[in-house]
Enzyme design. Structure first.
Site, PDB file in Angstrom:
ATOM      1  CG  HIS A 187      -2.259   0.660   0.891  1.00 33.79           C
ATOM      2  ND1 HIS A 187      -2.850   1.573   1.740  1.00 33.79           N
ATOM      3  CD2 HIS A 187      -3.070   0.577  -0.177  1.00 33.79           C
ATOM      4  CE1 HIS A 187      -3.978   1.996   1.213  1.00 33.79           C
ATOM      5  NE2 HIS A 187      -4.140   1.409   0.034  1.00 33.79           N
ATOM      6  CG  HIS A 222       0.372   0.946  10.127  1.00 34.08           C
ATOM      7  ND1 HIS A 222      -0.338   0.763   8.978  1.00 34.08           N
ATOM      8  CD2 HIS A 222       1.689   0.779   9.779  1.00 34.08           C
ATOM      9  CE1 HIS A 222       0.507   0.503   7.978  1.00 34.08           C
ATOM     10  NE2 HIS A 222       1.736   0.495   8.440  1.00 34.08           N
ATOM     11  CB  VAL A 265     -14.551   3.545  16.270  1.00 38.45           C
ATOM     12  CG1 VAL A 265     -14.966   2.081  16.204  1.00 38.45           C
ATOM     13  CG2 VAL A 265     -15.377   4.287  17.321  1.00 38.45           C
ATOM     14  CG  MET A 266      -8.826   1.069  16.924  1.00 36.25           C
ATOM     15  SD  MET A 266      -7.696   2.336  16.324  1.00 36.25           S
ATOM     16  CE  MET A 266      -7.882   3.589  17.551  1.00 36.25           C
ATOM     17  CG  PHE A 268     -14.899   2.996  11.165  1.00 33.44           C
ATOM     18  CD1 PHE A 268     -15.878   2.978  10.173  1.00 33.44           C
ATOM     19  CD2 PHE A 268     -14.990   2.093  12.214  1.00 33.44           C
ATOM     20  CE1 PHE A 268     -16.922   2.071  10.229  1.00 33.44           C
ATOM     21  CE2 PHE A 268     -16.037   1.192  12.272  1.00 33.44           C
ATOM     22  CZ  PHE A 268     -17.009   1.167  11.283  1.00 33.44           C
ATOM     23  CG  HIS A 270      -6.761   4.980   4.667  1.00 35.08           C
ATOM     24  ND1 HIS A 270      -5.864   5.606   3.842  1.00 35.08           N
ATOM     25  CD2 HIS A 270      -6.278   3.738   4.899  1.00 35.08           C
ATOM     26  CE1 HIS A 270      -4.876   4.761   3.580  1.00 35.08           C
ATOM     27  NE2 HIS A 270      -5.102   3.628   4.203  1.00 35.08           N
ATOM     28  CG  ASP A 321      -6.713  -2.963   9.385  1.00 35.15           C
ATOM     29  OD1 ASP A 321      -6.129  -3.981   8.981  1.00 35.15           O
ATOM     30  OD2 ASP A 321      -6.157  -1.851   9.474  1.00 35.15           O
ATOM     31  NE  ARG A 346       1.374  -3.961   3.171  1.00 39.16           N
ATOM     32  CZ  ARG A 346       0.682  -2.891   3.555  1.00 39.16           C
ATOM     33  NH1 ARG A 346       1.298  -1.902   4.150  1.00 39.16           N
ATOM     34  NH2 ARG A 346      -0.630  -2.798   3.344  1.00 39.16           N
ATOM     35  NE  ARG A 365      19.584  14.523   9.799  1.00 38.97           N
ATOM     36  CZ  ARG A 365      19.202  15.493  10.623  1.00 38.97           C
ATOM     37  NH1 ARG A 365      18.076  16.177  10.384  1.00 38.97           N
ATOM     38  NH2 ARG A 365      19.947  15.802  11.660  1.00 38.97           N
TER      39      ARG A 365
HETATM   40  N1  COA Z   1     -13.072   7.097  14.706  1.00 33.78           N
HETATM   41  C1  COA Z   1     -13.596   8.285  15.080  1.00 33.78           C
HETATM   42  N2  COA Z   1     -13.246   9.456  14.511  1.00 33.78           N
HETATM   43  C2  COA Z   1     -12.320   9.413  13.541  1.00 33.78           C
HETATM   44  C3  COA Z   1     -11.738   8.219  13.095  1.00 33.78           C
HETATM   45  C4  COA Z   1     -12.153   7.036  13.725  1.00 33.78           C
HETATM   46  N3  COA Z   1     -11.623   5.871  13.356  1.00 33.78           N
HETATM   47  N4  COA Z   1     -10.870   8.486  12.107  1.00 33.78           N
HETATM   48  C5  COA Z   1     -10.886   9.800  11.924  1.00 33.78           C
HETATM   49  N5  COA Z   1     -11.761  10.367  12.810  1.00 33.78           N
HETATM   50  C6  COA Z   1     -12.048  11.779  12.944  1.00 33.78           C
HETATM   51  C7  COA Z   1     -11.036  12.411  13.879  1.00 33.78           C
HETATM   52  O1  COA Z   1     -11.462  12.350  15.222  1.00 33.78           O
HETATM   53  C8  COA Z   1     -11.006  13.812  13.356  1.00 33.78           C
HETATM   54  O2  COA Z   1     -12.177  14.480  13.776  1.00 33.78           O
HETATM   55  P1  COA Z   1     -12.121  16.018  14.213  1.00 33.78           P
HETATM   56  O3  COA Z   1     -11.673  16.735  12.977  1.00 33.78           O
HETATM   57  O4  COA Z   1     -13.501  16.289  14.657  1.00 33.78           O
HETATM   58  O5  COA Z   1     -11.097  16.081  15.297  1.00 33.78           O
HETATM   59  C9  COA Z   1     -11.134  13.615  11.839  1.00 33.78           C
HETATM   60  O6  COA Z   1     -11.855  12.392  11.689  1.00 33.78           O
HETATM   61  C10 COA Z   1      -9.800  13.513  11.117  1.00 33.78           C
HETATM   62  O7  COA Z   1      -9.054  12.458  11.741  1.00 33.78           O
HETATM   63  P2  COA Z   1      -7.481  12.393  11.810  1.00 33.78           P
HETATM   64  O8  COA Z   1      -7.086  11.370  12.828  1.00 33.78           O
HETATM   65  O9  COA Z   1      -6.895  13.754  11.938  1.00 33.78           O
HETATM   66  O10 COA Z   1      -7.169  11.907  10.350  1.00 33.78           O
HETATM   67  P3  COA Z   1      -5.862  11.196   9.904  1.00 33.78           P
HETATM   68  O11 COA Z   1      -5.823  11.304   8.439  1.00 33.78           O
HETATM   69  O12 COA Z   1      -4.679  11.644  10.665  1.00 33.78           O
HETATM   70  O13 COA Z   1      -6.191   9.717  10.423  1.00 33.78           O
HETATM   71  C11 COA Z   1      -6.200   7.477  10.783  1.00 33.78           C
HETATM   72  C12 COA Z   1      -6.102   8.574   9.740  1.00 33.78           C
HETATM   73  C13 COA Z   1      -6.157   6.129  10.078  1.00 33.78           C
HETATM   74  C14 COA Z   1      -4.994   7.557  11.755  1.00 33.78           C
HETATM   75  C15 COA Z   1      -7.495   7.633  11.573  1.00 33.78           C
HETATM   76  O14 COA Z   1      -8.603   7.595  10.710  1.00 33.78           O
HETATM   77  C16 COA Z   1      -7.642   6.592  12.663  1.00 33.78           C
HETATM   78  O15 COA Z   1      -7.070   6.756  13.758  1.00 33.78           O
HETATM   79  N6  COA Z   1      -8.371   5.484  12.381  1.00 33.78           N
HETATM   80  C17 COA Z   1      -8.496   4.403  13.307  1.00 33.78           C
HETATM   81  C18 COA Z   1      -7.290   3.471  13.216  1.00 33.78           C
HETATM   82  C19 COA Z   1      -7.322   2.580  12.002  1.00 33.78           C
HETATM   83  O16 COA Z   1      -8.338   1.982  11.691  1.00 33.78           O
HETATM   84  N7  COA Z   1      -6.162   2.467  11.354  1.00 33.78           N
HETATM   85  C20 COA Z   1      -6.004   1.612  10.186  1.00 33.78           C
HETATM   86  C21 COA Z   1      -5.714   2.445   8.990  1.00 33.78           C
HETATM   87  S1  COA Z   1      -5.632   1.424   7.541  1.00 33.78           S
END
Ligand code: COA
Length: 378
Positions: A187, A222, A265-266, A268, A270, A321, A346, A365
């Protein structure tokens, strides 16, 4: 203060070219070496996809036969590695076991200090071939069971399931597992692949880069998300006799409460895909088949309830996931084994990137903008 633009989390920063895969959030597509993953999961085995990621082209029949022979020859769990795993606590996180195994396999490799392209290709195939035995044995030892010898009459996925459960699985289950392996294989510049590339860019060895990548993948933001999804299902409560509708209603209520408490909530969201993860429909189809095969509609209820409530409240879509977790659960894997399954897959993408990085290397770097104390005297 400074005018320097800081991109926290390197969000939106393009750090290099890559020919391994293309993630396109606009069209919701994912290509491995130019081929859509939808076509690869429909028409190819994971072994063919691994070959593709490493070599840039799908194998001919002859090439595939030679390649699978290499993989099959490297499947056994070496007694020394088994003894090292046995020295780890049974309740050690399986990702720690994988990380240790990758490091041990590196130190013991006959080409340990050779990072030529040929040596790296051999190391990549050997590591990929060896990891299923580690993941399978670790799950078995937690249940007080011994290791199972690999079967060289079975393909990669069928053998992986065999070594884990000691029973041959029906083709539908093998196919669903194989699909998950293909979807998890690669990915682009995600956190663990970037970790691998950073380590490779120092001209360190391939196993060190993979070992670091496993550490990055362990985190729940992740790869760890697939197991976290199952813990969410457990928290809501899995009730096998429940109807789909009842399970969905309980899951919706759980999600509404979780979001009201600002819980992440994990499974959800990306960083790159904002309109949905291109891999989800394929993995969801595989999950649907597993739900039908094992006769567990209440799991679909929990799945639907959480997904709908998240969509209505925040318009955030599931990532790969989310369907992978319950699919692995139905196949019989311990929840703690889910992220190691991701590792096993992976390894292909990471090592393709490590080889790409070293083929036109520049030390990675970046800079940091200092915001600590002004200079002062001791
Ligand atoms: N559950 C609840 N709210 C979520 C969310 C989730 N899984 N993912 C994103 N949001 C919300 C954040 O709270 C934030 O809301 P706000 O603007 O009101 O504060 C907004 O959406 C943006 O989230 P952010 O974490 O800044 O986006 P990002 O691009 O940095 O995050 C992830 C990407 C994957 C880290 C994030 O979606 C997440 O933590 N997901 C859960 C872990 C997961 O499933 N990871 C596997 C990825 S393949």
């Amino acid at each position: 203060m400074t005018d320097t633009e800081i991109r926290k989390g390197l969000a939106g920063v393009v750090v290099d070219f890559t020919a391994v895969s293309k993630v396109n959030p606009e069209t919701n597509s994912l290509l491995y070496r130019g081929y859509p993953v939808q076509q690869l999961t429909a028409k190819c085995s994971f072994e063919e996809v691994a070959y593709l990621l490493w070599n840039g082209e799908l194998p001919t029949q002859q090439q595939l036969a030679e390649f699978t022979a290499l993989e099959r020859a490297g499947r056994a769990l070496a007694p020394t590695l088994q003894a090292i795993i046995d020295a780890l606590p049974k309740n050690a996180h399986p990702m720690d076991v994988c990380r240790t195994a990758a490091s041990v396999l590196g130190a013991r490799h006959e080409l340990a200090e050779d990072s030529s392209p040929e040596a790296n290709m051999k190391k990549a195939i050997d590591l990929w071939a060896a990891m299923p035995a580690v993941v399978a044995y670790d799950q078995r030892r937690r249940h007080g069971q011994g290791a199972i010898e690999p079967r060289d009459d079975l393909g990669y996925s069928a053998n992986f399931l065999w070594m884990t459960f000691g029973e041959e699985q029906v083709p539908e289950v093998v196919k669903a597992f194989d699909v998950s392996m293909i979807l998890y294989a690669e990915h682009s510049f995600n956190a663990s692949t970037f970790t691998a590339r950073v380590i490779a860019s120092t001209l360190s060895d391939l196993h060190s880069a993979v070992t670091g990548a496993i550490g990055a993948l362990k985190g729940p933001l992740h790869g760890g998300a697939n197991e976290a999804v199952m813990y969410t299902f457990d928290e809501i409560g899995i009730r096998p006799q429940e109807s789909l509708e009842e399970a969905a209603a309980r899951a919706k209520a759980w999600m509404e409460d979780a979001l009201a408490r600002k819980k992440k909530v994990m499974g959800f969201g990306h960083r790159v895909y904002k309109q949905g993860d291109s891999r989800v429909p394929i993995m969801k189809e595989a999950l649907d088949k597993m739900i039908a095969h094992y006769g567990r509609p209440e799991l679909l209820g929990l799945y639907n309830g959480l997904e709908q409530a998240m969509d209505e409240a925040k318009n955030i879509k599931p990532n790969v996931d989310y369907p992978a977790g319950p699919a692995y659960h139905l196949m019989g894997f311990d929840t703690a084994t889910f992220t190691p399954l991701f590792v096993a897959s992976r390894i292909t993408g990471w090592t393709a990137h490590i080889m790409e990085q070293q083929s036109s290397n520049s030390l990675i770097r970046p800079l940091g903008e200092y915001n600590g104390h002004e200079e002062r005297a001791v």
